[in-house]
Scaffold this motif. Sequence first.
Motif, short mmCIF file in Angstrom:
data_model
loop_
_atom_site.label_atom_id
_atom_site.label_comp_id
_atom_site.label_asym_id
_atom_site.label_seq_id
_atom_site.Cartn_x
_atom_site.Cartn_y
_atom_site.Cartn_z
N MET A 58 -0.53 6.36 6.52
CA MET A 58 -1.49 6.51 5.42
C MET A 58 -2.88 6.01 5.86
O MET A 58 -2.99 4.93 6.43
CB MET A 58 -1.01 5.73 4.20
N GLU A 59 -3.91 6.82 5.58
CA GLU A 59 -5.27 6.42 5.92
C GLU A 59 -5.69 5.22 5.07
O GLU A 59 -5.45 5.19 3.86
CB GLU A 59 -6.24 7.58 5.66
N PRO A 60 -6.33 4.21 5.69
CA PRO A 60 -6.76 3.06 4.89
C PRO A 60 -7.89 3.42 3.93
O PRO A 60 -8.76 4.23 4.26
CB PRO A 60 -7.23 2.05 5.94
N LEU A 61 -7.85 2.83 2.75
CA LEU A 61 -8.95 2.98 1.79
C LEU A 61 -10.11 2.08 2.18
O LEU A 61 -11.28 2.47 2.17
CB LEU A 61 -8.45 2.63 0.38
N LEU A 62 -9.77 0.84 2.56
CA LEU A 62 -10.76 -0.18 2.91
C LEU A 62 -10.44 -0.72 4.29
O LEU A 62 -9.29 -1.03 4.60
CB LEU A 62 -10.73 -1.32 1.88
#
Length: 255
Positions: free
Chosen positions: A1-5
């Motif tokens: 999953m791509e990091p949000l932050l």
Amino acid sequence: MEPLLEINHVNYAYHSMQGETPALQNIHFTVCKGDFIAVVGPSGCGKTTLLSLIAGLLLPEEGEILLNGKRLQEQSNNPIGYMLQKDHLLEWRTIWKNIQLGLEIQGNINSASTAYANSLLKNYGLYDFKDKRPCELSGGMRQRAALIRTLVLNPTLLLLDEPFSALDYQTRLKVADDIGMIIKQEEKTAILVTHDLSEAVSLANRVIVLSERPAQIAAVVPLEFEESLTPFERRAAPQFKDYFNIIWKELNHDE
């Protein structure tokens, strides 16, 4: 999953005529969508400084902070909501007018935002109090109103700086439970700063432990509880005590 932050090797120090006071050193971690991160550490270690950096109120001296892959300075609208220790509701405005304050400032009061604000008030038990003044609400209800005022702006990320610390212990337990469930139901991503280890374990899915100033990351403790448990119910789970003791030892390993 791509990091949000993404917090990438961030350093920060305060400067005065008396010299430099390092606050944060090589802080590095990521937050994914739907995470609830708790940050704990000794008093004065730089926890609130970290939130101020994430909010874009301060700029890192070294390293960078990315939200959705972009630096905060490069984003036209800051998609971060910040909930402080006090509710800061304005006594001369009704609860409804308080909740709309951010929308007013943004010039974004329309049928969609008004409908969303009404749905939040109904879902979380404040609709019948929308025409009341803050002084007519309990401390717990005021904190719920403050959270709704933040949520109505539809932030990508919520920052919570000890939002329950001004409440008495019994109210604090109830409000933490309420707000934890609201954030989960609204599918928000959140970072909580707290001195209360029980609060951190009951709410978060990961706890970041900071060292003494200049703060570094001393440990990252992932928390696994049954998904259906409320924050209050987590406190009775068998693994709650184990997680609490792990974090306590990380904070007090020199003693």
